[in-house]
Scaffold this motif. Structure first.
Motif, PDB file in Angstrom:
ATOM      1  N   ALA A 122      -9.036  -9.900   9.982  1.00 37.91           N
ATOM      2  CA  ALA A 122      -9.106  -9.863  11.442  1.00 37.91           C
ATOM      3  C   ALA A 122     -10.080  -8.797  11.925  1.00 37.91           C
ATOM      4  N   ILE A 123     -10.026  -7.624  11.310  1.00 36.89           N
ATOM      5  CA  ILE A 123     -10.924  -6.529  11.707  1.00 36.89           C
ATOM      6  C   ILE A 123     -12.377  -6.879  11.393  1.00 36.89           C
ATOM      7  N   ALA A 124     -12.612  -7.437  10.212  1.00 31.82           N
ATOM      8  CA  ALA A 124     -13.975  -7.796   9.828  1.00 31.82           C
ATOM      9  C   ALA A 124     -14.527  -8.940  10.679  1.00 31.82           C
ATOM     10  N   SER A 125     -13.663  -9.846  11.089  1.00 31.00           N
ATOM     11  CA  SER A 125     -14.110 -11.014  11.849  1.00 31.00           C
ATOM     12  C   SER A 125     -14.587 -10.654  13.248  1.00 31.00           C
ATOM     13  N   TYR A 126     -14.195  -9.489  13.743  1.00 29.13           N
ATOM     14  CA  TYR A 126     -14.646  -9.060  15.073  1.00 29.13           C
ATOM     15  C   TYR A 126     -16.166  -9.064  15.149  1.00 29.13           C
ATOM     16  N   ASP A 127     -16.825  -8.574  14.130  1.00 28.41           N
ATOM     17  CA  ASP A 127     -18.292  -8.574  14.104  1.00 28.41           C
ATOM     18  C   ASP A 127     -18.838  -9.904  13.594  1.00 28.41           C
ATOM     19  N   TYR A 128     -18.224 -10.419  12.538  1.00 26.50           N
ATOM     20  CA  TYR A 128     -18.776 -11.621  11.896  1.00 26.50           C
ATOM     21  C   TYR A 128     -18.779 -12.816  12.846  1.00 26.50           C
ATOM     22  N   VAL A 170     -20.064  -9.681   1.293  1.00 27.93           N
ATOM     23  CA  VAL A 170     -20.896 -10.877   1.465  1.00 27.93           C
ATOM     24  C   VAL A 170     -20.990 -11.236   2.946  1.00 27.93           C
ATOM     25  N   ALA A 171     -19.870 -11.090   3.666  1.00 32.83           N
ATOM     26  CA  ALA A 171     -19.890 -11.336   5.112  1.00 32.83           C
ATOM     27  C   ALA A 171     -20.855 -10.383   5.806  1.00 32.83           C
ATOM     28  N   LEU A 172     -20.863  -9.133   5.377  1.00 35.96           N
ATOM     29  CA  LEU A 172     -21.786  -8.155   5.944  1.00 35.96           C
ATOM     30  C   LEU A 172     -23.233  -8.553   5.659  1.00 35.96           C
ATOM     31  N   ALA A 173     -23.499  -9.007   4.444  1.00 32.96           N
ATOM     32  CA  ALA A 173     -24.855  -9.453   4.097  1.00 32.96           C
ATOM     33  C   ALA A 173     -25.268 -10.654   4.942  1.00 32.96           C
ATOM     34  N   GLU A 174     -24.332 -11.592   5.153  1.00 36.06           N
ATOM     35  CA  GLU A 174     -24.627 -12.737   6.004  1.00 36.06           C
ATOM     36  C   GLU A 174     -24.866 -12.292   7.451  1.00 36.06           C
ATOM     37  N   TYR A 175     -24.122 -11.299   7.895  1.00 37.03           N
ATOM     38  CA  TYR A 175     -24.308 -10.753   9.243  1.00 37.03           C
ATOM     39  C   TYR A 175     -25.709 -10.171   9.396  1.00 37.03           C
ATOM     40  N   TRP A 176     -26.227  -9.553   8.329  1.00 32.66           N
ATOM     41  CA  TRP A 176     -27.578  -8.993   8.347  1.00 32.66           C
ATOM     42  C   TRP A 176     -28.650 -10.070   8.213  1.00 32.66           C
ATOM     43  N   PRO A 187     -22.218  -2.726  11.646  1.00 31.91           N
ATOM     44  CA  PRO A 187     -21.115  -3.227  12.481  1.00 31.91           C
ATOM     45  C   PRO A 187     -19.810  -2.515  12.141  1.00 31.91           C
ATOM     46  N   VAL A 188     -19.151  -2.012  13.162  1.00 31.01           N
ATOM     47  CA  VAL A 188     -17.998  -1.138  12.948  1.00 31.01           C
ATOM     48  C   VAL A 188     -16.854  -1.864  12.247  1.00 31.01           C
ATOM     49  N   GLY A 189     -16.536  -3.071  12.712  1.00 34.28           N
ATOM     50  CA  GLY A 189     -15.400  -3.800  12.142  1.00 34.28           C
ATOM     51  C   GLY A 189     -15.583  -4.119  10.676  1.00 34.28           C
ATOM     52  N   ALA A 231     -15.576  -0.881   8.594  1.00 38.36           N
ATOM     53  CA  ALA A 231     -14.240  -0.291   8.494  1.00 38.36           C
ATOM     54  C   ALA A 231     -13.388  -1.031   7.475  1.00 38.36           C
ATOM     55  N   ALA A 232     -13.428  -2.370   7.513  1.00 35.88           N
ATOM     56  CA  ALA A 232     -12.632  -3.167   6.572  1.00 35.88           C
ATOM     57  C   ALA A 232     -13.100  -2.958   5.137  1.00 35.88           C
ATOM     58  N   ILE A 233     -14.421  -2.932   4.921  1.00 37.30           N
ATOM     59  CA  ILE A 233     -14.960  -2.769   3.571  1.00 37.30           C
ATOM     60  C   ILE A 233     -14.633  -1.392   3.020  1.00 37.30           C
ATOM     61  N   VAL A 234     -14.848  -0.353   3.821  1.00 34.87           N
ATOM     62  CA  VAL A 234     -14.587   1.008   3.358  1.00 34.87           C
ATOM     63  C   VAL A 234     -13.107   1.211   3.077  1.00 34.87           C
ATOM     64  N   PHE A 235     -12.249   0.680   3.939  1.00 30.53           N
ATOM     65  CA  PHE A 235     -10.802   0.826   3.707  1.00 30.53           C
ATOM     66  C   PHE A 235     -10.400   0.132   2.408  1.00 30.53           C
TER      67      PHE A 235
END
Length: 516
Positions: A104-110, A376-382, A479-481, A484-488
């Motif tokens: 849910a947190i990661a999807s905020y940006d994705y 991978v979601a972060l890479a797709e976001y980029w 992206p913060v969301g 945050a999810a990846i680091v946590f």
């Protein structure tokens, strides 16, 4: 003196009920302002609901809810025993809630800019509700209902990107194969019911053990063929849900075509939910010795074969992939093979250790696998491509995220001292402690496949840190969301090490709750 408030037994289902209430709130938010609800409000509501479910489940587990008592009871039965809350249910409710919160947190940006925002978060909450209910299911009927409650939203989530042909195609394939597996599973349930006359797990076990006859004037031996075929069909249904060989073909297609957070959700929470049902059904409904005497084969042998085949096919297929997301999909299949070791050794003298080790692995896997897919979601976001070459040199512009991905890769490979090493270590020692030839072969397959997996995990790490970028990439956003999810997830993968003792205790307690 104020008398303490006596809560109804159904309150023990609070972790699942909170997720259901979250879905209801999301329905209400979208209904009041259709299509225009704040993205932050939707993602925040889903994350808060998941965290509330997590907090209650942890509280219940620490408070001893569902802890076995000296008389052999302790679990809380709801709706006439159709659902039970014990340490096993709470343990996996925690896993589901953790993954749901991270997604849910990661999807905020994705999901920024995508249509169907409210529908997306509502489907996530509904699927999580079904997965949490699967953990408490104590009857083949409630197992099937909870399974469908988790599966139907999952089909829609895979195809949520309506303008993406790959997403829609993956959703359609997942739905068709899922419908077939559900038909096989429900037919298996009907055969078990026809042979035993019961759907509740304890009642089935009593019939199989000869303590009760399925139909007046008949012995269970008259139905051994029906029962055997029914059990095989149940194994097939569970194998599909957990993406185990040979029912794994849907997983690479679904995970590659789905949005990456959905891939994380399905490969972690959904897989854990499938395993918890399999653990409960086979440990409680089909006592090993009595079942083998009736149907003529030992179901742990079937799971041992599945474990070896699944981990081997998954790892060898992952090793030849050039697509990172597809590699992680086949890696997920390999890890399903590791978790199957718990069922392969469940009926042995050290069964609680082997089964508990499988639960430990699924717990650690929830963090490291979810984190890997979210990277991978972060890479797709980029806008980065999906091949290994596309990931070349990313560490130069995103060192924190790449460090987290390195932790995930080495933990998935089982490199000490990360959490993945300890869960695999307990799986190996548990399998060896059983002492049978079959389990020694399974333990050997675990070691060989873990060594093989290091090749393709290290290949991605090499691309991130050593290889030079093929193309120059502009400055990457943070992206913060997603961050945050990846680091946590990375912090938890490392922090599990000093806190692994409580995880071991909880997992062994969950195994003891269902083993005779």
């Amino acid at each position: 003196m104020i008398e303490p408030v006596q809560l109804p037994d159904a309150a023990a289902l609070a972790p699942a009920l909170i997720l259901a209430a979250t879905a209801g709130v999301l329905f209400l938010i979208d209904g009041l302002n259709p299509g225009k609800s704040s993205r932050a409000l939707l993602a925040g509501t889903t994350a808060v609901g998941a965290l509330a479910s997590l907090g209650v489940a942890v509280w219940f587990l620490l408070a001893g809810v569902g802890t076995p008592t000296p008389d052999g009871h302790g679990e809380i039965s709801v709706f006439g025993g159709q659902l039970v809350v014990d340490q096993l249910a709470l343990f996996f409710m925690i896993v589901v809630a953790v993954v749901t919160a991270l997604v849910a947190i990661a999807s905020y940006d994705y999901m920024d800019g995508h249509a169907y925002q409210a529908e997306y978060y509502t489907l996530v909450a509904l699927a999580a509700t079904g997965m949490a209910t699967m953990a408490a299911a104590n009857s083949l009927v409630t197992v099937f209902i909870a399974l469908e409650l988790a599966s139907l939203p999952s089909y829609a989530l895979v195809a949520i990107l309506k303008d993406n042909r790959g997403s829609v195609e993956a959703g359609l394939k997942y739905f068709l194969l899922g419908a077939l597996s559900s038909a096989i599973f429900v037919f298996g349930i009907s055969l078990v019911y026809g042979a035993t006359g019961h759907l509740q797990l304890e009642a089935i076990a009593e019939v199989v053990a000869g303590e009760e006859t399925p139909v007046e004037g008949h012995e269970i031996g008259n139905y051994d063929g029906i029962l055997g075929v029914g059990i095989l069909m149940l194994i097939g249904g569970f194998a599909f849900k957990t993406a185990s060989v040979p029912f794994h073909f849907w997983a690479p297609e679904a995970y590659e075509g789905a949005p990456a957070p959905v891939s994380a959700f399905l490969s972690s929470a959904s897989k854990a939910a499938g395993f918890v049902v399999a653990f409960r059904v086979f440990a409680e409904a089909f006592p090993l010795g009595e079942t083998a005497a009736v149907i003529g084969f030992d179901w742990t042998i079937a799971f041992a074969i599945l474990a070896i085949a699944t981990m081997t096919v998954g790892n060898f297929a992952a090793a030849v992939q050039d697509n990172v997301k597809r590699m992680l999909a086949y890696s997920s299949i390999g890890h399903a093979g590791y978790a199957l070791i718990g069922l392969a050794g469940a009926g042995a003298g050290a069964g609680e250790l082997v089964l508990g080790a499988a639960m430990m692995h699924l717990f650690v896997y929830a963090f490291m696998n979810t984190g890997a897919f979210l990277f991978v979601a972060l890479a797709e976001y980029w806008g980065v491509g999906r091949t290994f070459a596309d990931y070349n040199g990313l560490s130069k512009q995103a060192p924190i995220a790449c460090l987290a991905m390195t932790i995930f890769m080495f933990s998935l490979a089982g490199i000490p001292p990360l959490g993945g090493f300890w869960s695999k270590y307990f799986l190996f020692t548990g399998a060896v402690s059983v002492g049978t030839t079959t389990m020694l072969v399974v333990a050997g397959a675990l070691v060989v496949n873990s060594a093989l997996s290091l090749y393709y995990y290290a290949r991605l790490v090499k691309a991130l840190w050593i290889e030079e970028p093929v193309l120059s990439v502009d400055r990457l956003s943070q992206p913060v969301g997603l961050y945050a999810a990846i680091v946590f997830a990375a912090v938890m993968t490392v922090a599990i090490l000093p806190g692994f003792g409580p995880v071991v205790d909880a997992a062994i307690g969950a195994a003891d709750a269902i083993l005779p």
